[in-house]
Design an enzyme around this catalytic site. Sequence first.
Site, short mmCIF file in Angstrom:
data_model
loop_
_atom_site.label_atom_id
_atom_site.label_comp_id
_atom_site.label_asym_id
_atom_site.label_seq_id
_atom_site.Cartn_x
_atom_site.Cartn_y
_atom_site.Cartn_z
N LYS A 91 96.21 2.76 25.17
CA LYS A 91 97.18 3.84 25.29
C LYS A 91 98.58 3.24 25.31
CE LYS A 91 96.72 7.22 28.11
NZ LYS A 91 97.27 8.10 27.09
N GLY A 134 103.11 6.13 22.84
CA GLY A 134 104.31 6.91 23.13
C GLY A 134 105.16 6.29 24.22
N GLU A 160 100.99 7.22 32.92
CA GLU A 160 99.67 7.70 32.51
C GLU A 160 98.56 6.99 33.29
OE1 GLU A 160 100.56 9.04 27.89
OE2 GLU A 160 99.93 7.00 28.29
C1 5RP Z 1 101.43 7.88 25.14
C2 5RP Z 1 99.97 7.78 24.90
C3 5RP Z 1 99.32 8.81 24.08
O1 5RP Z 1 98.28 9.40 24.78
C4 5RP Z 1 98.77 8.16 22.85
O2 5RP Z 1 99.83 7.48 22.20
C5 5RP Z 1 98.15 9.19 21.89
O3 5RP Z 1 99.15 10.00 21.37
P1 5RP Z 1 98.83 11.14 20.31
O4 5RP Z 1 98.00 12.16 21.00
O5 5RP Z 1 100.19 11.66 19.90
O6 5RP Z 1 98.12 10.48 19.15
O7 5RP Z 1 99.30 6.88 25.37
O8 5RP Z 1 101.89 6.79 25.90
#
Ligand code: 5RP
Length: 232
Positions: free
Chosen positions: A99, A102, A108
Amino acid sequence: MMAMDLDALKRAAALKAVEFVRDGMVVGLGTGSTAKHMILALGEKVRAGMKLRCVPTSKETATLAREQGLTLIDADNAWVIDVAIDGADQVDPAFNLIKGGGGALLKEKIVAASAKQFIVLVDQTKRVPVLGGSFPLPIEVIPFGWGSTAREIEALTKSPVVLRERNGSPFHTEAGHVILDVHLARIDNPCELETALNLIPGVVETGLFVGRTDLLIVGTPNGVETYPATRA
Ligand code: 5RP
């Protein structure tokens, strides 16, 4: 697969996930395009009379949640989260995750760790036989001395480490840290790697979520698949 189709799979997974949310629960809200569908679906439930209190994992999620009429809990509180629901960048067969695509991995992970149940939502493209390869592992580090922290990580992983940038400048997380993306060909032992990375001074948190998933919900073109995690 087209982006629009993928979005439909994410939405289908999110609609399934909110079936696990009950009146009166405290809900951890993930971040990203998949989590967004879950927040929209919770908004509908709340407008229909369900009472929820929510802990957002980013400012972006907090803004969307407020727009949807969700009640947010003060971030400084010692909460007990009934269920946290979040997306992921990669999922392996043991439901370990990468993860942090983002950049919200720290909050998280705190929210996932304090939840009684952690539900992970993905479209089927996120499932991989082994973590790594196509997706770099994000590691949140203290800006002070990030170059030497990167060298330590490079020495440990024998893989290229890249400082994440946005618009030509270092990307800063909401906690004021920077992110190093580690391009590992494959992560054969996520648990061992997570432990070793966390021992490097300057590392705040890694994007490896090992043994945390309680339920995996996958959107596929043939429907939504739900997999409870089996604990060793
Ligand atoms: C953000 C995350 C998100 O959960 C991960 O990047 C998945 O994102 P998306 O649902 O837009 O594919 O870990 O830090």
